[in-house]
Design a protein around this motif. Structure first.
Motif, mmCIF file in Angstrom:
data_model
loop_
_atom_site.group_PDB
_atom_site.id
_atom_site.type_symbol
_atom_site.label_atom_id
_atom_site.label_comp_id
_atom_site.label_asym_id
_atom_site.label_seq_id
_atom_site.Cartn_x
_atom_site.Cartn_y
_atom_site.Cartn_z
ATOM 1 N N GLU A 5 0.929 -1.805 0.093
ATOM 2 C CA GLU A 5 0.118 -0.231 -0.160
ATOM 3 C C GLU A 5 0.947 1.091 0.337
ATOM 4 O O GLU A 5 0.897 2.362 -1.049
ATOM 5 N N THR A 6 1.625 1.257 0.643
ATOM 6 C CA THR A 6 3.070 2.060 0.626
ATOM 7 C C THR A 6 3.632 2.812 -0.156
ATOM 8 O O THR A 6 3.758 3.502 -1.482
ATOM 9 N N GLN A 7 4.116 1.497 -1.195
ATOM 10 C CA GLN A 7 4.995 1.294 -2.780
ATOM 11 C C GLN A 7 3.738 2.356 -3.252
ATOM 12 O O GLN A 7 4.519 2.767 -4.569
ATOM 13 N N ILE A 8 1.912 1.877 -3.265
ATOM 14 C CA ILE A 8 1.240 2.499 -5.036
ATOM 15 C C ILE A 8 1.192 3.973 -4.408
ATOM 16 O O ILE A 8 1.189 4.636 -5.104
ATOM 17 N N ARG A 9 0.421 4.206 -3.335
ATOM 18 C CA ARG A 9 0.555 5.426 -2.571
ATOM 19 C C ARG A 9 1.744 6.136 -3.253
ATOM 20 O O ARG A 9 1.497 7.851 -3.330
ATOM 21 N N THR A 10 2.996 6.346 -2.901
ATOM 22 C CA THR A 10 3.895 6.869 -3.046
ATOM 23 C C THR A 10 4.045 7.424 -4.556
ATOM 24 O O THR A 10 4.296 7.518 -5.175
ATOM 25 N N LEU A 11 4.052 5.754 -5.525
ATOM 26 C CA LEU A 11 3.751 5.892 -7.261
ATOM 27 C C LEU A 11 2.892 7.039 -7.196
ATOM 28 O O LEU A 11 2.461 7.726 -8.121
ATOM 29 N N ILE A 12 1.696 6.704 -6.666
ATOM 30 C CA ILE A 12 0.205 7.430 -7.177
ATOM 31 C C ILE A 12 0.568 8.695 -6.264
ATOM 32 O O ILE A 12 0.282 9.758 -7.752
ATOM 33 N N THR A 13 1.513 9.108 -5.603
ATOM 34 C CA THR A 13 1.648 10.393 -5.325
ATOM 35 C C THR A 13 2.312 11.282 -6.343
ATOM 36 O O THR A 13 2.411 12.931 -6.904
ATOM 37 N N THR A 78 -6.497 -0.792 -2.802
ATOM 38 C CA THR A 78 -6.943 -1.829 -1.581
ATOM 39 C C THR A 78 -5.693 -2.817 -2.799
ATOM 40 O O THR A 78 -5.208 -2.531 -4.264
ATOM 41 N N ALA A 79 -4.315 -3.555 -2.078
ATOM 42 C CA ALA A 79 -4.011 -4.239 -2.268
ATOM 43 C C ALA A 79 -3.564 -6.037 -2.619
ATOM 44 O O ALA A 79 -3.522 -5.661 -0.701
ATOM 45 N N GLY A 80 -3.554 -6.337 -3.492
ATOM 46 C CA GLY A 80 -3.675 -8.171 -3.560
ATOM 47 C C GLY A 80 -2.035 -8.036 -3.029
ATOM 48 O O GLY A 80 -1.188 -7.827 -3.029
ATOM 49 N N ALA A 81 -1.770 -8.991 -3.533
ATOM 50 C CA ALA A 81 -0.412 -10.642 -3.711
ATOM 51 C C ALA A 81 0.571 -9.536 -5.099
ATOM 52 O O ALA A 81 1.570 -9.163 -5.114
ATOM 53 N N TYR A 82 -0.276 -9.612 -6.285
ATOM 54 C CA TYR A 82 -0.217 -9.115 -7.597
ATOM 55 C C TYR A 82 -0.559 -8.008 -8.147
ATOM 56 O O TYR A 82 -0.434 -7.545 -8.851
ATOM 57 N N VAL A 83 -1.920 -7.763 -7.723
ATOM 58 C CA VAL A 83 -2.987 -7.008 -8.167
ATOM 59 C C VAL A 83 -3.885 -6.090 -6.690
ATOM 60 O O VAL A 83 -3.674 -5.733 -5.794
ATOM 61 N N ALA A 84 -4.258 -4.691 -7.767
ATOM 62 C CA ALA A 84 -3.948 -3.763 -6.879
ATOM 63 C C ALA A 84 -5.393 -2.981 -7.599
ATOM 64 O O ALA A 84 -5.422 -2.608 -8.393
ATOM 65 N N TYR A 85 -6.010 -1.633 -6.819
ATOM 66 C CA TYR A 85 -6.724 -1.206 -7.153
ATOM 67 C C TYR A 85 -7.005 -0.066 -6.379
ATOM 68 O O TYR A 85 -6.369 -0.195 -4.975
ATOM 69 N N ALA A 86 -6.761 1.290 -6.769
ATOM 70 C CA ALA A 86 -7.213 2.342 -6.047
ATOM 71 C C ALA A 86 -7.650 3.754 -6.295
ATOM 72 O O ALA A 86 -8.122 3.394 -7.613
ATOM 73 N N HIS A 87 -8.601 4.316 -5.420
ATOM 74 C CA HIS A 87 -9.389 5.446 -6.055
ATOM 75 C C HIS A 87 -9.011 6.465 -5.661
ATOM 76 O O HIS A 87 -8.306 6.704 -4.253
ATOM 77 N N ALA A 88 -8.780 7.931 -6.258
ATOM 78 C CA ALA A 88 -8.667 8.781 -5.922
ATOM 79 C C ALA A 88 -10.216 10.413 -6.339
ATOM 80 O O ALA A 88 -10.471 10.143 -7.633
ATOM 81 N N LEU A 89 -9.523 11.433 -5.847
ATOM 82 C CA LEU A 89 -10.571 12.734 -5.898
ATOM 83 C C LEU A 89 -9.668 13.793 -5.289
ATOM 84 O O LEU A 89 -8.487 13.617 -4.773
ATOM 85 N N ILE A 121 0.823 0.494 -12.935
ATOM 86 C CA ILE A 121 0.034 1.553 -13.405
ATOM 87 C C ILE A 121 -0.429 0.913 -14.687
ATOM 88 O O ILE A 121 -0.269 0.972 -15.703
ATOM 89 N N ALA A 122 -2.169 -0.342 -14.378
ATOM 90 C CA ALA A 122 -2.082 -0.963 -15.837
ATOM 91 C C ALA A 122 -3.687 -0.017 -16.244
ATOM 92 O O ALA A 122 -3.659 -0.468 -17.819
ATOM 93 N N HIS A 123 -4.073 0.368 -15.737
ATOM 94 C CA HIS A 123 -5.443 0.821 -15.830
ATOM 95 C C HIS A 123 -5.646 2.910 -15.330
ATOM 96 O O HIS A 123 -5.253 2.374 -14.020
ATOM 97 N N GLU A 124 -6.121 3.542 -15.908
ATOM 98 C CA GLU A 124 -6.807 4.426 -15.075
ATOM 99 C C GLU A 124 -7.685 4.595 -16.381
ATOM 100 O O GLU A 124 -8.009 4.693 -17.393
ATOM 101 N N HIS A 125 -8.516 5.646 -15.207
ATOM 102 C CA HIS A 125 -9.718 5.922 -15.978
ATOM 103 C C HIS A 125 -9.832 7.444 -15.142
ATOM 104 O O HIS A 125 -9.747 7.993 -13.916
ATOM 105 N N HIS A 126 -10.121 8.946 -15.785
ATOM 106 C CA HIS A 126 -10.103 10.073 -15.389
ATOM 107 C C HIS A 126 -11.959 10.420 -15.691
ATOM 108 O O HIS A 126 -12.195 10.204 -16.665
ATOM 109 N N SER A 127 -12.572 10.463 -14.817
ATOM 110 C CA SER A 127 -14.074 11.783 -14.745
ATOM 111 C C SER A 127 -14.175 12.200 -13.912
ATOM 112 O O SER A 127 -13.483 12.488 -13.161
#
Length: 131
Positions: A5-13, A78-89, A121-127
């Motif tokens: 989770e920390t690695q993903i948060r750092t990546l997205i930030t 939310t992170a699993g061993a090999y896949v994760a998703y994140a949502h942000a505002l 990051i394999a998928h991004e969705h902006h709306s």
């Protein structure tokens, strides 16, 4: 090594900070070559691949250089061993747009996968929500 989770948060930030700075290399870092993105502007079928993703940013950077904001308000992961998703505002808009609609937030969803112990990051969705 930080947890997933920390690695993903750092990546997205770091990604959001790079977008705000207009740093194209920073925006592309951490994205999979086969990225799929659904974005606010056309095309409605989305973009596929890192080259198409790269091409969409220069016009956004030009608009943002007029004084627009692009900053994370909330980020959940939310992170699993090999896949994760994140949502942000995010606060994304010109000073005038944000003053007129202070609660307006850009919605982002990320799909990530772990390759060789590195999150991509394999998928991004902006709306934006419809009025």
């Amino acid at each position: 090594m930080p947890d997933d989770e920390t690695q993903i948060r750092t990546l997205i930030t770091r990604w959001a900070d790079a977008v705000h700075r207009g740093d194209l290399d920073g925006v592309l870092a951490g994205h999979a070559e086969d990225l799929v993105m659904y974005n606010v502007p056309p095309p409605p079928e989305g973009l596929r691949g890192l080259a198409a993703y790269r091409a969409l940013w220069p016009p956004f950077f030009a608009w943002q250089a007029t004084g627009a904001r692009f900053e994370i308000d909330t980020l959940d992961i939310t992170a699993g061993a090999y896949v994760a998703y994140a949502h942000a505002l995010l606060r994304c808009g010109s000073p005038e747009e944000l003053a007129a609609h202070p609660g307006l937030r850009l919605r982002l969803t990320f799909g990530l996968r772990k390759e060789r112990d590195r999150w991509l990051i394999a998928h991004e969705h902006h709306s934006f929500p419809h009025d």
